[in-house]
Design a protein around this motif. Structure first.
Motif, PDB file in Angstrom:
ATOM      1  N   ARG A  57    -100.133  18.770  46.843  1.00 40.67           N
ATOM      2  CA  ARG A  57     -98.960  19.228  46.024  1.00 40.67           C
ATOM      3  C   ARG A  57     -98.082  20.096  46.855  1.00 40.67           C
ATOM      4  NH1 ARG A  57    -102.613  22.857  43.030  1.00 40.67           N
ATOM      5  NH2 ARG A  57    -102.235  21.839  40.940  1.00 40.67           N
ATOM      6  N   LYS A  58     -96.957  20.154  46.561  1.00 34.43           N
ATOM      7  CA  LYS A  58     -95.927  20.958  47.239  1.00 34.43           C
ATOM      8  C   LYS A  58     -95.279  21.929  46.240  1.00 34.43           C
ATOM      9  CE  LYS A  58     -93.046  20.056  51.219  1.00 34.43           C
ATOM     10  NZ  LYS A  58     -92.189  18.904  51.871  1.00 34.43           N
ATOM     11  N   GLY A  59     -95.491  23.235  46.751  1.00 35.39           N
ATOM     12  CA  GLY A  59     -95.170  24.310  45.744  1.00 35.39           C
ATOM     13  C   GLY A  59     -95.613  24.111  44.381  1.00 35.39           C
ATOM     14  N   ASN A  60     -94.798  24.340  43.572  1.00 34.07           N
ATOM     15  CA  ASN A  60     -95.106  23.994  42.002  1.00 34.07           C
ATOM     16  C   ASN A  60     -94.844  22.619  41.287  1.00 34.07           C
ATOM     17  OD1 ASN A  60     -95.841  26.759  41.990  1.00 34.07           O
ATOM     18  ND2 ASN A  60     -93.602  27.400  41.352  1.00 34.07           N
ATOM     19  N   GLU A  61     -95.017  21.723  42.277  1.00 38.61           N
ATOM     20  CA  GLU A  61     -94.673  20.252  41.991  1.00 38.61           C
ATOM     21  C   GLU A  61     -96.083  19.894  41.272  1.00 38.61           C
ATOM     22  OE1 GLU A  61     -92.966  18.043  44.998  1.00 38.61           O
ATOM     23  OE2 GLU A  61     -91.185  19.389  45.187  1.00 38.61           O
ATOM     24  N   GLY A  84     -96.541  20.492  55.451  1.00 37.24           N
ATOM     25  CA  GLY A  84     -96.027  21.684  54.035  1.00 37.24           C
ATOM     26  C   GLY A  84     -96.923  21.357  52.838  1.00 37.24           C
ATOM     27  N   TYR A  85     -97.669  20.620  52.808  1.00 36.77           N
ATOM     28  CA  TYR A  85     -98.363  20.238  51.687  1.00 36.77           C
ATOM     29  C   TYR A  85     -99.510  21.250  51.484  1.00 36.77           C
ATOM     30  CZ  TYR A  85     -95.928  15.938  51.322  1.00 36.77           C
ATOM     31  OH  TYR A  85     -94.792  15.223  51.234  1.00 36.77           O
ATOM     32  N   GLN A  86     -99.933  21.508  50.197  1.00 37.33           N
ATOM     33  CA  GLN A  86    -101.063  22.238  49.807  1.00 37.33           C
ATOM     34  C   GLN A  86    -102.158  21.136  49.463  1.00 37.33           C
ATOM     35  OE1 GLN A  86    -100.680  24.753  46.643  1.00 37.33           O
ATOM     36  NE2 GLN A  86    -102.797  25.241  46.277  1.00 37.33           N
TER      37      GLN A  86
END
Length: 446
Positions: A57-61, A84-86
């Protein structure tokens, strides 16, 4: 083909690594062991490039999933983190089968690529466009990997040959060579033409030989079932009441008794010869022998022979640039025919005559014994006039027209022949059944 990465230790403790491609893990491991032994190294680890399924996921997406090939889980995690991915999860795909794409998909890819090149579209854009639009997953992933490696500056020939398990040896070589040549569009167009002709010939060959053989085999099984099981049940009723049998009925019943008395012998007679021939055909000697005599069988042999010459001439025309560098085009053209005997004669007779004795192209090809008088005559004229390249193209087109026309006639002739055999068998069974129906019991004696 699979890709393996190995880590090895030098005598001074320094770690070195490298990657190799191989048809399977055991072959790759053997290749690595030979390499390590040759340089006095000690193998530390061997990793196979596999497919990993990730969820990020990226940020709150909202999280999304995807696939990525890598040598281990850590590589995927680090690459996704850099982007930049979680990372939520990364797991190795359990059923990671590398299914070969259908030949039609490969032909379509090569043909579309050639058409887009003719429209002056950059090759990188073509690759991006096709890898996003192709339906076959295996081919789409392969193109994605090839595109990534080419962007990193890898040698195109080496990259494509790494995926010869997907494209086939000849196609992979031609596509890799095209990227390095100054005639990329022409090589792609010629490769597409070659693949289309190969598919068409195999399809027609199946129609002319394989389908009739299967039809005759099933017909033979049906006749054996009728003669060995259905017919005796009726005919033996007459023997039970001591009724004399007519000649055809008696002969059929004798044949039925022979079948029932020797089932193992008959099974072996039907199964062992094709099995032995198939096993022999898998050996190098067997392939050489079968391909040699494939060109000598009645009717079809001439078509196979001329198709081999057509393929040779078409590939030779595509790759030939001048008399000074004719050896490599000749070798590749011989391999492209797919006929081991044809290839063997070119490599072991023609090429050595040209390289060691300086004999001309036409004389060397004639010495191989695999070219027709017409082909040798045309090559001789082309060599004298300096138009050998165009001569090869003319021969390819000539033999294509001839084999396509004759093969259609052969298919029609074979279909008529099979229909006649089925008709004869059915008439024979009908006559035997009709004769059996005429049998009548003896009148009762008072």
């Amino acid at each position: 083909m699979i890709e393996l990465r190995f880590n090895a230790l030098k005598a001074n403790g320094q770690t070195i690594s490298g990657t190799i491609s191989a048809p399977n893990f055991s072959a790759g491991k053997k290749k690595i062991q030979e390499l390590v032994s040759k340089h006095g190294l000690k193998t530390k680890s061997i990793e196979k490039k596999s497919t990993f399924i990730f969820k990020v996921r990226k940020g709150n997406e909202k999280p999304f999933s995807g696939e990525q090939k890598a040598f281990n889980k850590l590589e995927v995690t680090q690459a996704l983190t850099k982007l930049g991915y979680q990372v939520v999860s990364v797991n190795k795909k359990l059923l990671d089968f590398n299914m070969k794409p259908p030949m039609q998909e490969i032909v379509s890819y090569v043909k579309i690529s050639a058409e887009l090149m003719e429209q002056k579209l950059p090759f990188s854009e073509i690759m991006t466009l096709l890898q996003n639009d192709l339906e076959n997953k295996a081919l789409r992933e392969t193109l994605k990997q090839i595109n990534n490696e080419l962007k990193k500056g890898a040698d195109s020939e080496t990259v494509y040959l790494k995926y010869e398990g997907v494209f086939g040896k000849f196609t992979a070589y031609m596509l890799g060579l095209a990227s390095k040549s100054g005639n990329m569009t022409e090589i792609y167009r010629a490769t597409a033409k070659f693949l289309e002709r190969q598919q068409e010939f195999k399809k027609n060959l199946r129609s002319a030989l394989i389908t009739p053989m299967i039809t005759l085999f099933i017909l033979a099984l049906a006749v054996l079932f009728y003669v060995g099981y259905i017919f005796p049940e009726t005919a033996k009723l007459f023997l039970k009441f001591d009724i004399p049998l007519p000649p055809m009925t008696a002969a059929t019943l004798d044949f039925s008794d022979f079948i029932l008395a020797n089932p193992i012998l008959l099974t072996l007679a039907f199964v062992l010869p094709p099995l032995a021939l198939w096993r022999f055909g898998k050996t190098e000697k067997g392939k050489l022998w079968m391909d040699q005599y494939m060109m000598k069988i009645p009717v079809m042999g001439s078509l196979v022979h001329k198709t081999n010459i057509e393929v040779f001439c078409r590939v030779f025309y595509t790759l030939y640039t001048g008399s000074a560098d004719s050896i490599e085009p000749i070798r590749i053209a011989a391999e492209a025919t797919g006929n081991k005997y044809f290839e063997n004669q070119i490599k072991n007779v023609s090429i050595p005559l040209m390289t060691s004795k300086g004999i001309g192209l036409t004389t060397a090809l004639e010495a191989s014994g695999v070219f027709t008088t017409t082909a040798i005559s045309r090559f001789h004229s082309g060599e004298e006039s300096g138009t050998i390249k165009n001569t090869a193209k003319q021969l390819a087109n000539y033999y294509e027209s001839e084999t396509v026309f004759r093969l259609k006639n052969v298919i029609e002739m074979v279909q008529v022949f099979i229909a006649m055999i089925i008709m004869i068998v059915m008439i024979g069974l009908t006559l035997v059944s009709a004769e059996t129906a005429t049998i009548s019991p003896k009148p009762a004696v008072m």
